[in-house]
Every structure is written in structure tokens, then in C-alpha cells.
Design a protein around this motif. Structure first.
Motif, PDB file in Angstrom:
ATOM      1  N   LEU A 159      11.635 -21.699  -9.059  1.00 43.93           N
ATOM      2  CA  LEU A 159      11.103 -20.905 -10.161  1.00 43.93           C
ATOM      3  C   LEU A 159      10.200 -21.736 -11.071  1.00 43.93           C
ATOM      4  N   PHE A 160      10.676 -22.913 -11.488  1.00 42.51           N
ATOM      5  CA  PHE A 160      10.036 -23.649 -12.578  1.00 42.51           C
ATOM      6  C   PHE A 160       9.333 -24.937 -12.153  1.00 42.51           C
ATOM      7  N   GLY A 161       9.484 -25.372 -10.912  1.00 41.87           N
ATOM      8  CA  GLY A 161       9.014 -26.694 -10.503  1.00 41.87           C
ATOM      9  C   GLY A 161       7.500 -26.843 -10.510  1.00 41.87           C
ATOM     10  N   GLU A 162       7.050 -28.097 -10.599  1.00 42.57           N
ATOM     11  CA  GLU A 162       5.642 -28.452 -10.471  1.00 42.57           C
ATOM     12  C   GLU A 162       5.489 -29.471  -9.343  1.00 42.57           C
ATOM     13  N   PRO A 163       4.446 -29.331  -8.529  1.00 38.45           N
ATOM     14  CA  PRO A 163       4.298 -30.237  -7.380  1.00 38.45           C
ATOM     15  C   PRO A 163       3.854 -31.630  -7.812  1.00 38.45           C
ATOM     16  N   LYS A 164       4.444 -32.627  -7.226  1.00 34.83           N
ATOM     17  CA  LYS A 164       4.059 -34.018  -7.506  1.00 34.83           C
ATOM     18  C   LYS A 164       4.491 -34.890  -6.341  1.00 34.83           C
ATOM     19  N   GLU A 165       3.632 -35.857  -6.010  1.00 34.22           N
ATOM     20  CA  GLU A 165       4.001 -36.886  -5.046  1.00 34.22           C
ATOM     21  C   GLU A 165       3.910 -38.239  -5.731  1.00 34.22           C
ATOM     22  N   ASP A 166       5.048 -38.861  -5.940  1.00 31.63           N
ATOM     23  CA  ASP A 166       5.130 -40.209  -6.503  1.00 31.63           C
ATOM     24  C   ASP A 166       5.121 -41.177  -5.331  1.00 31.63           C
ATOM     25  N   VAL A 167       3.915 -41.605  -4.951  1.00 29.74           N
ATOM     26  CA  VAL A 167       3.761 -42.411  -3.741  1.00 29.74           C
ATOM     27  C   VAL A 167       4.518 -43.726  -3.854  1.00 29.74           C
ATOM     28  N   GLN A 168       4.439 -44.371  -5.017  1.00 30.40           N
ATOM     29  CA  GLN A 168       5.064 -45.684  -5.183  1.00 30.40           C
ATOM     30  C   GLN A 168       6.568 -45.623  -4.958  1.00 30.40           C
ATOM     31  N   ASN A 169       7.198 -44.577  -5.463  1.00 28.58           N
ATOM     32  CA  ASN A 169       8.648 -44.453  -5.350  1.00 28.58           C
ATOM     33  C   ASN A 169       9.094 -43.541  -4.208  1.00 28.58           C
ATOM     34  N   LYS A 170       8.129 -43.059  -3.428  1.00 31.32           N
ATOM     35  CA  LYS A 170       8.433 -42.208  -2.284  1.00 31.32           C
ATOM     36  C   LYS A 170       9.284 -41.001  -2.691  1.00 31.32           C
ATOM     37  N   ARG A 171       8.819 -40.341  -3.733  1.00 33.84           N
ATOM     38  CA  ARG A 171       9.549 -39.193  -4.281  1.00 33.84           C
ATOM     39  C   ARG A 171       8.578 -38.023  -4.431  1.00 33.84           C
ATOM     40  N   ARG A 172       9.040 -36.834  -4.102  1.00 29.88           N
ATOM     41  CA  ARG A 172       8.198 -35.642  -4.211  1.00 29.88           C
ATOM     42  C   ARG A 172       8.959 -34.521  -4.911  1.00 29.88           C
ATOM     43  N   THR A 174       8.629 -30.130  -5.570  1.00 25.42           N
ATOM     44  CA  THR A 174       7.974 -28.930  -5.085  1.00 25.42           C
ATOM     45  C   THR A 174       7.549 -28.046  -6.243  1.00 25.42           C
ATOM     46  N   GLY A 175       6.409 -27.395  -6.082  1.00 26.84           N
ATOM     47  CA  GLY A 175       5.948 -26.438  -7.084  1.00 26.84           C
ATOM     48  C   GLY A 175       6.634 -25.102  -6.911  1.00 26.84           C
ATOM     49  N   GLY A 176       6.981 -24.462  -8.020  1.00 25.29           N
ATOM     50  CA  GLY A 176       7.664 -23.179  -7.982  1.00 25.29           C
ATOM     51  C   GLY A 176       6.739 -22.013  -8.302  1.00 25.29           C
ATOM     52  N   LEU A 177       7.318 -20.834  -8.396  1.00 24.81           N
ATOM     53  CA  LEU A 177       6.542 -19.612  -8.604  1.00 24.81           C
ATOM     54  C   LEU A 177       5.672 -19.683  -9.858  1.00 24.81           C
ATOM     55  N   LEU A 178       6.254 -20.144 -10.965  1.00 21.44           N
ATOM     56  CA  LEU A 178       5.500 -20.145 -12.220  1.00 21.44           C
ATOM     57  C   LEU A 178       4.333 -21.122 -12.193  1.00 21.44           C
ATOM     58  N   HIS A 179       4.395 -22.136 -11.336  1.00 21.35           N
ATOM     59  CA  HIS A 179       3.262 -23.040 -11.203  1.00 21.35           C
ATOM     60  C   HIS A 179       2.086 -22.346 -10.529  1.00 21.35           C
ATOM     61  N   PHE A 180       2.362 -21.528  -9.529  1.00 26.39           N
ATOM     62  CA  PHE A 180       1.289 -20.939  -8.736  1.00 26.39           C
ATOM     63  C   PHE A 180       0.722 -19.661  -9.353  1.00 26.39           C
ATOM     64  N   ILE A 181       1.542 -18.879 -10.049  1.00 24.75           N
ATOM     65  CA  ILE A 181       1.078 -17.581 -10.564  1.00 24.75           C
ATOM     66  C   ILE A 181       0.325 -17.810 -11.877  1.00 24.75           C
ATOM     67  N   LYS A 182      -0.995 -17.696 -11.818  1.00 28.67           N
ATOM     68  CA  LYS A 182      -1.839 -17.954 -12.984  1.00 28.67           C
ATOM     69  C   LYS A 182      -2.645 -16.733 -13.414  1.00 28.67           C
ATOM     70  N   THR A 183      -3.044 -15.897 -12.463  1.00 31.40           N
ATOM     71  CA  THR A 183      -3.981 -14.808 -12.772  1.00 31.40           C
ATOM     72  C   THR A 183      -3.302 -13.654 -13.489  1.00 31.40           C
ATOM     73  N   ASN A 184      -2.208 -13.164 -12.939  1.00 30.09           N
ATOM     74  CA  ASN A 184      -1.575 -11.943 -13.444  1.00 30.09           C
ATOM     75  C   ASN A 184      -0.386 -12.279 -14.338  1.00 30.09           C
ATOM     76  N   VAL A 185      -0.634 -12.335 -15.633  1.00 35.31           N
ATOM     77  CA  VAL A 185       0.419 -12.593 -16.624  1.00 35.31           C
ATOM     78  C   VAL A 185       0.352 -11.497 -17.674  1.00 35.31           C
ATOM     79  N   PHE A 186       1.434 -10.733 -17.815  1.00 36.66           N
ATOM     80  CA  PHE A 186       1.484  -9.607 -18.754  1.00 36.66           C
ATOM     81  C   PHE A 186       2.451  -9.954 -19.873  1.00 36.66           C
ATOM     82  N   ASP A 187       1.966  -9.990 -21.099  1.00 38.65           N
ATOM     83  CA  ASP A 187       2.789 -10.316 -22.274  1.00 38.65           C
ATOM     84  C   ASP A 187       3.161  -9.032 -22.992  1.00 38.65           C
ATOM     85  N   ALA A 188       4.459  -8.666 -22.941  1.00 38.50           N
ATOM     86  CA  ALA A 188       4.914  -7.448 -23.604  1.00 38.50           C
ATOM     87  C   ALA A 188       4.855  -7.582 -25.117  1.00 38.50           C
ATOM     88  N   GLY A 189       4.916  -8.798 -25.628  1.00 37.15           N
ATOM     89  CA  GLY A 189       4.795  -9.015 -27.068  1.00 37.15           C
ATOM     90  C   GLY A 189       5.916  -8.415 -27.880  1.00 37.15           C
TER      91      GLY A 189
END
Length: 329
Positions: A159-172, A174-189
Motif C-alpha cells: 500500500l505505502f511502499g516506495e521503490p529503492k535499490e540500495d546497491v551498497q547494502n544490497k537492499r531493496r 518495493t513500491g506500493g499502490l500509493l507510489h504509482f497512482i498519481k493521476t486520479n486522486v479525488f479529495d472529498a474534503g
């Protein structure tokens, strides 16, 4: 692999806008647009606001400028305003013509990573040897509890993750839904009405499948239930993703509501509309969830098990998904 990719492209391109603060007169033929790449010579353009039809004779994608014949149809040419919409309505070829200029765009590469999730649990041999007052062993209880916690860790990452590859520490990560969904955001306010919810559905169902999943915070489920009882139906079956879901029948498509307790605190006012046809769970080969037993050191006076998963999330065509936020009542 630990880094996985997919390629996305949208069919054609039909709409763009005039990009000139002072607009154009009815006789101007060189027009600057937001995106000239959707046009090629011999394309036909319509201006919905005025009804004018124009014929393209040249297109310069470097300067986003097209050259046109004005008033090419029966409707007279008229002045154009900044941000006027233009729609491409195909091309008009002469008899015995050669093929028109092709319009090709390279697919966009999207990248995500697999993330290693580990959930260890252990017990000393002293504790394991004591008499317990339950019908199951402590190891059995912990396996059940930690399996749940492991899945909840993964749910939050998806849901909340962001993609990153830490090459030095060999750690990755994963990006989640909220990272990828940028276009369609509806604010009920604040207060979400049935009319506003239908507007959200219109946004969500603009692209993709006519059946989608709405992952809801508990509060959002409650709000929808208050105004939409006549449109809610509870269904069980494989055709609704194999779990008990509530179906909301909107004018735009069927929305299956499922509650996620991961949407709490700052996320308690949110729901995420997901086109399940464009979401894939991506475990690394041979690294889907496993229970690893007896991983303690050789001289340890006890045992240790763990659940281990290495997986990521593939979220294709982000315009087929949507986020609803700001629902407080």
C-alpha cells in the motif's frame, strides 16, 4: 529478478490544448499546442468550443507547433483562446495517396523491486519444556500469529511502499499502490456524499475494467454504507476474488468494497480503487512465502523459525486506478 520491469503505452492520442496566452485570430495558421506529437500531416482536427474543423499540413514536435488550413469544413474559422481543446478525428487522404506520416511513441519503462520480508520467532528450551495451559504448543501459536504479522507487513508495503535499490547494502524496497497512482486522486474534503462518490467512480472507471476493487479504511466503509444501502449487495464466490465482498453498483461499473485495517491513523480517511487486471504479485523465483524452521545457531539452547518472502508489486497502467481521500464523515 530482484529488479523487474514492464513497459506501458497508451493507444494513440486524441486531445490537446492551445498553448498561447493571447490566443489566435481566425486567420492564424501556425498554432502552438501543449503536445503536437499526436498530429501528422493530413490529420483532421476539430475545435469543440467553436465547431471549426482544421486540416494539418505540418507538425513540428520540437516546438509543439502545427500548421493548418483553417475552416476546412463547413463551419467558419473563429478565434482561438488559450487552453481551447482540440481533438484529432482521424486523417483525410486523397485518392491514390501514399501512406501518411506515422506517429510512433516509445513505450514507457516502469521499474519496481522485490523486497525481502523476514518474520523470525523463537523460544528457549526451558520455556518449551514447561507445562502450558493451552491445547497447543507455543511454537504452533507463534507460527499462526507470526504468519498473520508477516502478511500485514507485506500489505503495508504494497500500500505505502516506495521503490529503492540500495546497491551498497544490497537492499531493496518495493513500491506500493500509493507510489504509482498519481493521476486520479479525488479529495472529498470532509463529508462524502453519494453524488461525490459517483464522481469518484466516474474517474476510477474512465479507463480499464468495469469491475474494480475498493480497498477502504473502516470509516470510508461506514460512510458509503450510510448513503448507498440500496446499491450494496454482499457476494461470495471466486468471481469476486474468492472472498466475501460488498458490491456497489455505480452507473460506471461494479465496485467491490473490502475493508483494510492497515488504513488507519493518517490513512483513516482514504480508499484505493484498484483495477485487479492491472496488478500482479511478483515473488522472486523460489522466494515466495516459506516457513523456515530451526534456523537458530548450532549452540543455541532453543529453537528459531521464521517466515521469509521476497516479493514486489507490479502496478500497470496507473490511470486505471484511483485514490479517494479526505473522507471524514
Amino acid at each position: 529478478t530482484a529488479e523487474f520491469k514492464w513497459f506501458e503505452e497508451e493507444p494513440g492520442g486524441w486531445w490537446t490544448q492551445i498553448n498561447n496566452a493571447v490566443g489566435y485570430t481566425a486567420t492564424d495558421t501556425n498554432l502552438v499546442l501543449d503536445d503536437a506529437s499526436i498530429f501528422a500531416p493530413k490529420d483532421v482536427i476539430k475545435v469543440p468550443r467553436t465547431g471549426e474543423v482544421m486540416f494539418v499540413t505540418a507538425s513540428n514536435t520540437t516546438t509543439n507547433t502545427i500548421t493548418v488550413v483553417r475552416g476546412y469544413g463547413v463551419t467558419a474559422a473563429a478565434a482561438l483562446n488559450d487552453n481551447d481543446w482540440l481533438v484529432r478525428i482521424g486523417n483525410a487522404m486523397e485518392e491514390f495517396s501514399s501512406a501518411p506520416q506515422p506517429k510512433l511513441k516509445q513505450p514507457v519503462k516502469v521499474t519496481n523491486y522485490t523486497q525481502i520480508f523476514r518474520m523470525p520467532f523463537d523460544q528457549s528450551m526451558t520455556s518449551a519444556s514447561e507445562s502450558l495451559k493451552t491445547a497447543e504448543t507455543e511454537r504452533t501459536r507463534l507460527r499462526r500469529l507470526k504468519a498473520l504479522e508477516h502478511r500485514l507487513d507485506m500489505e503495508r508495503a504494497f500500500l505505502f511502499g516506495e521503490p529503492k535499490e540500495d546497491v551498497q547494502n544490497k537492499r531493496r524496497m518495493t513500491g506500493g499502490l500509493l507510489h504509482f497512482i498519481k493521476t486520479n486522486v479525488f479529495d472529498a474534503g470532509g463529508t462524502l456524499t453519494e453524488a461525490e462518490f459517483e464522481n469518484f467512480c466516474e474517474m476510477l472507471f474512465q479507463y480499464g475494467s468495469s469491475r474494480k476493487l475498493l480497498v477502504c479504511a473502516p470509516r470510508v466503509i461506514s460512510v458509503i454504507n450510510q448513503f448507498a444501502q440500496g446499491k450494496l449487495h454482499t457476494e461470495v464466490g471466486e468471481e469476486t476474488y474468492g472472498v466475501r465482498l460488498t458490491r456497489y453498483m455505480s452507473a460506471h461499473g461494479d465496485l467491490y468494497l473490502v475493508k483494510s485495517r492497515a488504513l488507519e491513523k493518517e490513512y483513516a480517511y482514504m480508499a484505493i480503487g484498484v483495477d485487479m487486471d492491472n496488478v500482479r504479485y511478483r515473488p522472486l523465483a523460489g522466494r515466495d512465502t516459506k516457513l523456515r524452521t530451526n534456523i537458530q545457531a548450532n549452540d543455541a539452547d532453543g529453537w528459531m523459525d521464521e517466515y521469509l518472502t521476497e516479493a514486489g508489486l507490479e502496478v500497470r497502467l496507473e490511470k486505471t486506478h484511483a485514490v479517494l481521500k479526505g473522507v471524514t464523515g
